[in-house]
Motif scaffolding. Sequence first.
Motif: not given
Lengths: 223, 484
Positions: A124-125, A145-147, A186-187, B226-228
Amino acid sequence: MDLIQKALAEGRTMLSEFEAKQVLAAYGLPVTREYLVSTRDEARDAARKIGGPVVLKGSDALVAHKTEKGWIVADVRNEEEAVQAFDRLTGLPDGPRQVLVQEMIRGKRELVVGLTRDPQFGPSVMFGLGGIFTEILRDVAFRVAPLTKADALDMMAEIRGHKILDAVRGMPPADKDLLADALVGVGRIGLEHPEVQEIDVNPLILDGSRPVAVDALIVLKKD
Amino acid sequence: MDLILQQKLNRMFSPRGIAFFGGVNTPASFGHLVLLSQMRYGYQGRLYPVSEKGGTVAGVPILKSLAEADGPVDLAAVSVPASAVPEVLRQCLANGVAGVQVHSSGFGETGEAEGRRLQDELKAIANQGLRIIGPNCFGLHSPAGGITVLPGSDFSKEPGGLALISQSGGVATDFGYEAARAGLRISKAASFGNGVDVDAATLLEYFAHDPETKVIAAYIEGVPDAGRFLELLKATTPRKPVVVWKAGLTPLGRRAAQSHTGSLAGAADLWTGALRQAGAVSVQGLDEMMDALVGLHYFRNRGSRVALVGGGGAIGVYSSDLAYRHGLDLPAFSEETQAELRRHFPTPGNSMVNPLDTGTPVLDLKILKNICRIVLEREPVDLLLVILLLRPIEREINNFMTMMGLPVPAAGSYLEALVEPLAGLRGETGKDVAVVLDNRAHLAQDIEVEAVARRVAPLFQARGIAVFSDAKRALGAVRLARRS
């Protein structure tokens, strides 16, 4: 990246500032012009090549907080002063063996960019107000991320002090386009290098409108 | 989404028959009340209470085993002790039940080895094709399917477009009543507790594809992946608004942060960022959640330009302060509009700028309707907010009328008279209208004022006019629902 693998092979958990900036530059973050020197002659040479005021910093991949150790000499005006500063740093008890000679960025606006690896969200950025009061101000925004570029621009609008990025007190507006690309980059470091645990770019100073990474830290995973 | 899973959830939300395990012979036990709750709500399908002891409950014969059921069973409500749950679920699986809601607690939430082992056993049964809601939950509610949770036997039976995903049973129950109060109708609600099988992400995906659901609300404490969840949110929000109340903090692990970024990355900050990134409306607390949902439902324009009309200068001033803090716009009315408005006021001295101070809180109805028309027709605003002070309207005036020996108007008549004109203006101008029914009456004998508010609110709501209890919440709703 080779230098990350090399650091890991040496059993290190941190990249030196010099190494960290090479990683960041490869992902689109503008960094200070700088040379890593080991002798007085090299120090003199570096100061001459950069021209204008420089900063000398003791360089050691194991030392994260150089200011607290007195390992920084700022506002070095010429080649002679550079040699003096080199002597001073290397002469300190337990002083550094190598010294970073870097251009001095004079902007008043200090930002912070970072990467953390959250157990839930992954890399996380972070973006926000930087400098020595970062933790006190706590004016930061996060994205996972990805952003997208839109995410990055959104982060800049989200912080309370977002107006610092506008034209203020005779200073030009920040190059948000460049800044957004840097945040996206950065991400990408987080996604493409699982061995990178945390990144801190603090301060990222606005040199006119251009953001420049003045100090940087990359922490590697211990295992 | 997976079609078989979707079909099973459809069957569970609109079951042809429901089996009940646990407590059916024990009056006032949880399992017994679950059955009574479905009956009282008016469930139209078949009820199959199951217990080896047999007998009847509330006039319904109790089956000795599920195999005796004489019709399809799409849902089972399970309230037996935790240790007996796996056996009941295997019986459900063997008899073609689509899914179960396990009310019983004593699983992973205890943090003890036996609870975790039982939860793993449930997971293994789910893998064989039985969908599980819970354990440790209140289960499913669907007005169209005729099913409710406990407590929730008097939930609205009218179906609508609002879906709820709730990790908590209590929040699900409160949500049912709050939604009704706000004039919102529910499509489906699920309290999923420990989420051993059907979890927040699965429900989000299901509601995203559910044609009845137009807006999704979620109360979550923790999300295993959390990603899903974030990816599903991102995929859903461009089509359906999602309001998320994330409670509690996720564990950040024992990692000692070595960088500024690490020490600043509190779970709350990360969630805030992640929810914004996914296009969700992030709220804290049930009130804020309801305000967001009210805004999303009633405000067609979802803009931030507000015209405010109300009695009393202070209301205007503090509402202006609130609007400013929320980043909303109270555009000053044009000179022409102000001149036009002034023609309608009998006394000088009121501010005509916006907020418009009506001076008296009980402004002559004809004048009030006229000024609402002037503002809505002439001014480039998204929303007209009319603040109505119930105590003066319903009490103060009546007391003086009585003293003067004049007839007292019927309770609520002033407010009722505003419904059609405001609804008409909303239709004609395409601008949104909301009212604040601000009730400061507190004496025991003033209880009728509250009764008036409760009786009149649905009249406004039925005509597309949102009702709030104070200006602060109304402006909060504008902020939360506005398109960024």
